[in-house]
Design a protein around this motif. Structure first.
Motif, PDB file in Angstrom:
ATOM      1  N   LYS A  57       0.816  -1.220   0.000  1.00 24.51           N
ATOM      2  CA  LYS A  57       0.000   0.000   0.000  1.00 24.51           C
ATOM      3  C   LYS A  57       0.846   1.265   0.000  1.00 24.51           C
ATOM      4  O   LYS A  57       0.601   2.199  -0.777  1.00 24.51           O
ATOM      5  CB  LYS A  57      -0.932  -0.004   1.217  1.00 24.51           C
ATOM      6  N   ASP A  58       1.850   1.312   0.864  1.00 24.34           N
ATOM      7  CA  ASP A  58       2.699   2.509   0.955  1.00 24.34           C
ATOM      8  C   ASP A  58       3.548   2.692  -0.298  1.00 24.34           C
ATOM      9  O   ASP A  58       3.720   3.814  -0.794  1.00 24.34           O
ATOM     10  CB  ASP A  58       3.608   2.426   2.185  1.00 24.34           C
ATOM     11  N   GLU A  59       4.087   1.597  -0.809  1.00 20.71           N
ATOM     12  CA  GLU A  59       4.896   1.674  -2.033  1.00 20.71           C
ATOM     13  C   GLU A  59       4.067   2.172  -3.210  1.00 20.71           C
ATOM     14  O   GLU A  59       4.546   2.991  -4.011  1.00 20.71           O
ATOM     15  CB  GLU A  59       5.489   0.305  -2.350  1.00 20.71           C
ATOM     16  N   LEU A  60       2.843   1.707  -3.301  1.00 22.18           N
ATOM     17  CA  LEU A  60       1.973   2.152  -4.392  1.00 22.18           C
ATOM     18  C   LEU A  60       1.666   3.636  -4.266  1.00 22.18           C
ATOM     19  O   LEU A  60       1.716   4.384  -5.255  1.00 22.18           O
ATOM     20  CB  LEU A  60       0.672   1.347  -4.399  1.00 22.18           C
ATOM     21  N   ALA A  61       1.356   4.078  -3.053  1.00 20.32           N
ATOM     22  CA  ALA A  61       1.045   5.493  -2.834  1.00 20.32           C
ATOM     23  C   ALA A  61       2.230   6.375  -3.221  1.00 20.32           C
ATOM     24  O   ALA A  61       2.066   7.413  -3.889  1.00 20.32           O
ATOM     25  CB  ALA A  61       0.658   5.723  -1.379  1.00 20.32           C
ATOM     26  N   ASN A  62       3.420   5.972  -2.835  1.00 16.70           N
ATOM     27  CA  ASN A  62       4.623   6.748  -3.173  1.00 16.70           C
ATOM     28  C   ASN A  62       4.890   6.731  -4.668  1.00 16.70           C
ATOM     29  O   ASN A  62       5.289   7.746  -5.255  1.00 16.70           O
ATOM     30  CB  ASN A  62       5.840   6.196  -2.420  1.00 16.70           C
ATOM     31  N   PHE A  63       4.669   5.579  -5.297  1.00 13.14           N
ATOM     32  CA  PHE A  63       4.901   5.449  -6.737  1.00 13.14           C
ATOM     33  C   PHE A  63       3.913   6.316  -7.522  1.00 13.14           C
ATOM     34  O   PHE A  63       4.283   6.976  -8.497  1.00 13.14           O
ATOM     35  CB  PHE A  63       4.773   3.983  -7.139  1.00 13.14           C
ATOM     36  N   GLN A  64       2.660   6.328  -7.086  1.00 10.10           N
ATOM     37  CA  GLN A  64       1.654   7.170  -7.739  1.00 10.10           C
ATOM     38  C   GLN A  64       2.021   8.647  -7.633  1.00 10.10           C
ATOM     39  O   GLN A  64       1.847   9.413  -8.589  1.00 10.10           O
ATOM     40  CB  GLN A  64       0.274   6.909  -7.119  1.00 10.10           C
ATOM     41  N   LEU A  65       2.551   9.036  -6.475  1.00 12.46           N
ATOM     42  CA  LEU A  65       2.989  10.425  -6.293  1.00 12.46           C
ATOM     43  C   LEU A  65       4.141  10.765  -7.225  1.00 12.46           C
ATOM     44  O   LEU A  65       4.195  11.861  -7.797  1.00 12.46           O
ATOM     45  CB  LEU A  65       3.400  10.672  -4.843  1.00 12.46           C
ATOM     46  N   GLU A  66       5.071   9.822  -7.400  1.00 14.48           N
ATOM     47  CA  GLU A  66       6.210  10.041  -8.293  1.00 14.48           C
ATOM     48  C   GLU A  66       5.747  10.248  -9.727  1.00 14.48           C
ATOM     49  O   GLU A  66       6.236  11.138 -10.432  1.00 14.48           O
ATOM     50  CB  GLU A  66       7.170   8.845  -8.232  1.00 14.48           C
ATOM     51  N   ILE A  67       4.804   9.435 -10.159  1.00 13.99           N
ATOM     52  CA  ILE A  67       4.296   9.566 -11.524  1.00 13.99           C
ATOM     53  C   ILE A  67       3.601  10.911 -11.707  1.00 13.99           C
ATOM     54  O   ILE A  67       3.839  11.630 -12.696  1.00 13.99           O
ATOM     55  CB  ILE A  67       3.333   8.402 -11.860  1.00 13.99           C
ATOM     56  N   LYS A  68       2.742  11.265 -10.770  1.00 12.25           N
ATOM     57  CA  LYS A  68       2.012  12.534 -10.877  1.00 12.25           C
ATOM     58  C   LYS A  68       2.958  13.727 -10.896  1.00 12.25           C
ATOM     59  O   LYS A  68       2.712  14.725 -11.569  1.00 12.25           O
ATOM     60  CB  LYS A  68       1.017  12.651  -9.719  1.00 12.25           C
TER      61      LYS A  68
END
Length: 344
Positions: A57-68
């Protein structure tokens, strides 16, 4: 000496990224059917292909932020898109040139350490949907719309395309289309990128080369030809079976059917067929789904070929408001970093 068609039965490398066994497509061991049925997001699939595991969950949230963080493109790129539009270039040529230009303005473009390559891949991945949406609006005489921080890749793409937040069904369809197109072993564009970066050329050169390979109608351009066929039959009010028989008699390719790898049909096609049914019904353009089903039935009866991923993606993309000659560009919004894995 035995000559193989394309890369059929030619082994060029080992990969754990994707595999096709017994007509089943898997990304890092996860069956494509399970990923789609569980509504896995495109961002999760990108992470899976890059890191060879699904994120927590945390890795996905951080990855989504990086993409955005990297989705927006500079005004220089927007100006370039406007200039290319006036030259009336093929949209794939525009994408090819724009990706190459991104490399010109990337101060890390020539760095070849793992971290730098990853960052370049991330920036490319994030900007690809923005470039496609911006070019679509520019050629319709509209100003590009910047991405929103509160939307994922699929929802952001549709928002930047239309200026309106898409309904849940459209977002689901866009997400599934992106997931289904995310990877497919050593297809032509992936192999092209692999050959390019294997010479220790830079990531931008590899992705630019891949776009050139994808442009061809025997690869990514097939879904454009599918919708051309649908429109041709619709305009002429042709009998579908007679139309397909004429194509066969003239030894013409019926785009969107058959696959060199799959023996019993492309496993991705059924998911896009289901989305085509729902989307075209919602947008009151059910004729495209009905016509597609008639073509599928006729081709099976006359040629014993099943549809591939390109066939129903054509009516899905049309229902989402994507111009026909942009279909292949959407195809290239797939994860592009892993194509440079020859570096490792």
């Amino acid at each position: 000496m035995t000559l193989s068609k394309g890369l059929e039965n030619v082994y060029v490398a080992e990969t754990s990224i994707s595999s096709i066994v017994d007509d089943t497509l898997k990304y890092v061991g996860y069956g494509i059917d399970d990923l789609v049925k569980n509504n896995v997001s495109f961002e999760e699939v990108i992470y899976l292909l890059w890191h060879l595991r699904l994120p927590n969950k945390d890795e996905l949230a951080n990855f989504q932020l990086e993409i955005k963080e990297h989705m927006a493109v500079s005004e220089t790129i927007i100006t370039s898109l406007r200039m290319q539009h006036h030259q009336k270039l093929h949209p794939m040529s525009v994408l090819r040139t724009t990706v190459s230009m991104l490399g010109v303005f990337d101060t890390e473009s020539e760095l070849d350490d793992g971290e730098s390559i990853y960052k370049k891949g991330l920036r490319l991945q994030a900007k690809m949907p923005t470039i496609v949406a911006a070019f679509s609006r520019i050629r319709r005489g509209l100003d590009p719309i910047p991405p929103r921080d509160d939307l994922g890749v699929a929802a952001n793409f549709l928002y930047m395309l239309t200026g309106e937040e898409a309904d849940p069904l459209s977002v689901e369809a866009m997400n599934k289309a992106l997931v289904l197109h995310a990877d497919h072993e050593f297809n032509a564009s992936t192999f092209t990128a692999r050959v390019c970066v294997a010479t220790l050329s830079d990531v931008y050169s590899g992705v630019t080369a891949a776009i050139g390979a994808l442009k061809g109608p025997l690869h990514g351009g097939a879904n454009e030809r599918v919708f051309d066929m649908l429109e041709e039959i619709d305009r002429a009010s042709s009998n579908v079976k007679d139309y397909i028989q004429y194509k066969i008699d003239q030894k013409q390719k019926i785009m969107g059917f058959g696959h060199r790898v799959y023996q019993n049909g492309d496993p991705r096609a059924k998911h896009l067929k289901a989305m085509s049914h729902l989307l075209t019904k919602e947008t009151e353009e059910a004729k495209w789904y009905t016509l597609s089903c008639q073509i599928e039935e006729s081709v099976w009866e006359l040629k014993h070929l099943r549809p591939n991923v390109d066939f129903y993606s054509a009516s899905v993309y049309h229902a989402l408001g994507i111009d026909v000659d942009l279909f292949t560009l959407v195809f290239f919004c797939k994860p592009c970093f892993w194509m440079a894995r020859a570096y490792f």
